[in-house]
Design a protein around this motif. Structure first.
Motif, PDB file in Angstrom:
ATOM      1  N   GLU A   1      70.452  22.538 114.673  1.00 50.91           N
ATOM      2  CA  GLU A   1      69.105  22.558 114.110  1.00 50.91           C
ATOM      3  C   GLU A   1      68.849  23.873 113.371  1.00 50.91           C
ATOM      4  N   ASN A   2      69.255  24.981 113.960  1.00 50.95           N
ATOM      5  CA  ASN A   2      69.095  26.284 113.306  1.00 50.95           C
ATOM      6  C   ASN A   2      69.900  26.363 112.015  1.00 50.95           C
ATOM      7  N   GLU A   3      71.140  25.894 112.070  1.00 49.89           N
ATOM      8  CA  GLU A   3      71.986  25.927 110.877  1.00 49.89           C
ATOM      9  C   GLU A   3      71.431  25.015 109.787  1.00 49.89           C
ATOM     10  N   ALA A   4      70.911  23.851 110.181  1.00 51.32           N
ATOM     11  CA  ALA A   4      70.335  22.930 109.199  1.00 51.32           C
ATOM     12  C   ALA A   4      69.084  23.524 108.562  1.00 51.32           C
ATOM     13  N   GLU A   5      68.310  24.255 109.352  1.00 52.96           N
ATOM     14  CA  GLU A   5      67.129  24.910 108.811  1.00 52.96           C
ATOM     15  C   GLU A   5      67.520  25.965 107.786  1.00 52.96           C
ATOM     16  N   HIS A   6      68.550  26.747 108.092  1.00 58.10           N
ATOM     17  CA  HIS A   6      69.051  27.742 107.142  1.00 58.10           C
ATOM     18  C   HIS A   6      69.577  27.064 105.878  1.00 58.10           C
ATOM     19  N   LEU A   7      70.237  25.922 106.050  1.00 53.11           N
ATOM     20  CA  LEU A   7      70.770  25.176 104.915  1.00 53.11           C
ATOM     21  C   LEU A   7      69.643  24.693 104.009  1.00 53.11           C
ATOM     22  N   LEU A   8      68.596  24.136 104.589  1.00 51.58           N
ATOM     23  CA  LEU A   8      67.484  23.642 103.782  1.00 51.58           C
ATOM     24  C   LEU A   8      66.753  24.782 103.074  1.00 51.58           C
ATOM     25  N   LEU A   9      66.614  25.920 103.735  1.00 49.38           N
ATOM     26  CA  LEU A   9      65.994  27.080 103.091  1.00 49.38           C
ATOM     27  C   LEU A   9      66.834  27.578 101.912  1.00 49.38           C
ATOM     28  N   ALA A  10      68.145  27.609 102.103  1.00 50.05           N
ATOM     29  CA  ALA A  10      69.037  28.056 101.031  1.00 50.05           C
ATOM     30  C   ALA A  10      68.985  27.086  99.856  1.00 50.05           C
ATOM     31  N   ARG A  11      68.911  25.794 100.130  1.00 49.33           N
ATOM     32  CA  ARG A  11      68.805  24.816  99.037  1.00 49.33           C
ATOM     33  C   ARG A  11      67.500  25.003  98.274  1.00 49.33           C
ATOM     34  N   HIS A  12      66.425  25.266  99.000  1.00 44.67           N
ATOM     35  CA  HIS A  12      65.140  25.505  98.341  1.00 44.67           C
ATOM     36  C   HIS A  12      65.214  26.756  97.468  1.00 44.67           C
ATOM     37  N   GLN A  13      65.837  27.811  97.976  1.00 41.87           N
ATOM     38  CA  GLN A  13      66.016  29.038  97.197  1.00 41.87           C
ATOM     39  C   GLN A  13      66.858  28.780  95.958  1.00 41.87           C
ATOM     40  N   LEU A  14      67.864  27.929  96.101  1.00 41.02           N
ATOM     41  CA  LEU A  14      68.735  27.597  94.979  1.00 41.02           C
ATOM     42  C   LEU A  14      67.951  26.873  93.888  1.00 41.02           C
ATOM     43  N   VAL A  15      67.070  25.962  94.278  1.00 41.48           N
ATOM     44  CA  VAL A  15      66.239  25.254  93.303  1.00 41.48           C
ATOM     45  C   VAL A  15      65.317  26.236  92.589  1.00 41.48           C
ATOM     46  N   GLU A  16      64.691  27.139  93.347  1.00 36.40           N
ATOM     47  CA  GLU A  16      63.806  28.137  92.745  1.00 36.40           C
ATOM     48  C   GLU A  16      64.582  29.048  91.784  1.00 36.40           C
ATOM     49  N   SER A  17      65.768  29.425  92.178  1.00 33.83           N
ATOM     50  CA  SER A  17      66.603  30.268  91.327  1.00 33.83           C
ATOM     51  C   SER A  17      66.985  29.529  90.044  1.00 33.83           C
ATOM     52  N   ASP A  18      67.281  28.240  90.143  1.00 34.97           N
ATOM     53  CA  ASP A  18      67.622  27.453  88.961  1.00 34.97           C
ATOM     54  C   ASP A  18      66.443  27.344  88.000  1.00 34.97           C
TER      55      ASP A  18
ATOM     56  N   GLU B   1      73.431  35.539  91.724  1.00 36.36           N
ATOM     57  CA  GLU B   1      72.691  35.120  92.918  1.00 36.36           C
ATOM     58  C   GLU B   1      72.822  33.628  93.166  1.00 36.36           C
ATOM     59  N   ALA B   2      72.827  32.836  92.094  1.00 33.95           N
ATOM     60  CA  ALA B   2      72.964  31.387  92.241  1.00 33.95           C
ATOM     61  C   ALA B   2      74.340  31.032  92.807  1.00 33.95           C
ATOM     62  N   LYS B   3      75.368  31.704  92.339  1.00 34.11           N
ATOM     63  CA  LYS B   3      76.713  31.447  92.868  1.00 34.11           C
ATOM     64  C   LYS B   3      76.799  31.845  94.336  1.00 34.11           C
ATOM     65  N   LYS B   4      76.142  32.945  94.692  1.00 29.84           N
ATOM     66  CA  LYS B   4      76.118  33.375  96.089  1.00 29.84           C
ATOM     67  C   LYS B   4      75.414  32.335  96.956  1.00 29.84           C
TER      68      LYS B   4
ATOM     69  N   GLU C   1      79.001  26.820 102.786  1.00 30.53           N
ATOM     70  CA  GLU C   1      79.431  27.308 104.103  1.00 30.53           C
ATOM     71  C   GLU C   1      78.622  26.642 105.218  1.00 30.53           C
ATOM     72  N   LYS C   2      77.309  26.584 105.054  1.00 27.56           N
ATOM     73  CA  LYS C   2      76.452  25.970 106.081  1.00 27.56           C
ATOM     74  C   LYS C   2      76.719  24.465 106.192  1.00 27.56           C
ATOM     75  N   SER C   3      76.924  23.809 105.067  1.00 34.34           N
ATOM     76  CA  SER C   3      77.229  22.379 105.093  1.00 34.34           C
ATOM     77  C   SER C   3      78.539  22.122 105.824  1.00 34.34           C
ATOM     78  N   LEU C   4      79.518  22.968 105.574  1.00 36.88           N
ATOM     79  CA  LEU C   4      80.805  22.823 106.247  1.00 36.88           C
ATOM     80  C   LEU C   4      80.657  23.035 107.748  1.00 36.88           C
ATOM     81  N   PHE C   5      79.877  24.035 108.130  1.00 30.88           N
ATOM     82  CA  PHE C   5      79.671  24.308 109.556  1.00 30.88           C
ATOM     83  C   PHE C   5      79.035  23.105 110.248  1.00 30.88           C
ATOM     84  N   ILE C   6      78.016  22.535 109.601  1.00 32.27           N
ATOM     85  CA  ILE C   6      77.323  21.385 110.202  1.00 32.27           C
ATOM     86  C   ILE C   6      78.259  20.181 110.270  1.00 32.27           C
ATOM     87  N   SER C   7      79.062  19.993 109.232  1.00 33.90           N
ATOM     88  CA  SER C   7      79.971  18.843 109.251  1.00 33.90           C
ATOM     89  C   SER C   7      81.107  19.027 110.257  1.00 33.90           C
ATOM     90  N   GLU C   8      81.465  20.283 110.548  1.00 32.45           N
ATOM     91  CA  GLU C   8      82.508  20.522 111.554  1.00 32.45           C
ATOM     92  C   GLU C   8      82.038  20.177 112.959  1.00 32.45           C
TER      93      GLU C   8
END
Length: 166
Positions: free
Chosen positions: A16-33, A125-128, A135-142
């Motif tokens: 749940e924590n990792e998924a929350e970080h993943l969703l926040l990062a995706r939101h940041q990625l959209v804002e950056s785009d 920043e977008a590439k980062k 990385e987070k997606s891989l962790f959750i899928s593992e």
């Protein structure tokens, strides 16, 4: 039975924590785009105003000829900015500085230079963020043991849950 439930609960909290970080990062990625696209549009508008294109780069011949004259002679070829072209680089242009609500009237060359350096930073920043999302997606899928028991929709709903005080 009690030990497996505690382990299951611990794994669920971790995911749940990792998924929350993943969703926040995706939101940041959209804002950056969104910011990157605005920056790209501004650079395109400046290039149209100067009547240049992104590929109107001085040839290597011009660079060679510039150095061929030596220190005491005048330059054989005028050095041209790839964005300014033949446009007057000292002409003032209105620009809103990145990340602020401040408009300023600055020289054309300075405006596109600021935008180009900002675009480079935003691309980095977008590439980062993309690598972080990966990385987070891989962790959750593992954590595949939970994937069989908990569907992605349930996981998404768990992340959006909020605690209410009684």
């Amino acid at each position: 039975m009690e030990e497996t439930m505690k382990q299951f609960q611990q794994n669920l909290i971790e995911i749940e924590n990792e998924a929350e970080h993943l969703l926040l990062a995706r939101h940041q990625l959209v804002e950056s785009d969104i910011v990157r696209n605005g920056n790209r549009e501004a650079l395109t508008a400046l290039r149209k105003r100067a009547r240049t294109t992104k590929t109107s780069v001085p040839s290597s011949f011009e660079s060679i000829m510039k150095d061929a004259g030596g220190p005491g002679t005048r330059r054989l070829v005028k050095e041209v900015c790839t964005t300014c072209g033949n446009h007057d680089s000292n002409e003032h242009t209105w620009m809103m500085f990145p990340g602020t609500d401040v408009f300023a009237r600055i020289p054309f060359h300075a405006a596109h230079t600021i935008l180009e350096t900002d675009q480079t930073r935003l691309d980095f920043e977008a590439k980062k963020l993309q690598s972080y999302v990966k990385e987070k997606s891989l962790f959750i899928s593992e954590k595949g043991a939970l994937a069989d028991k908990i569907s992605p929709g349930v996981l998404r709903s768990l992340v959006t849950l909020t605690d209410k005080s009684k």
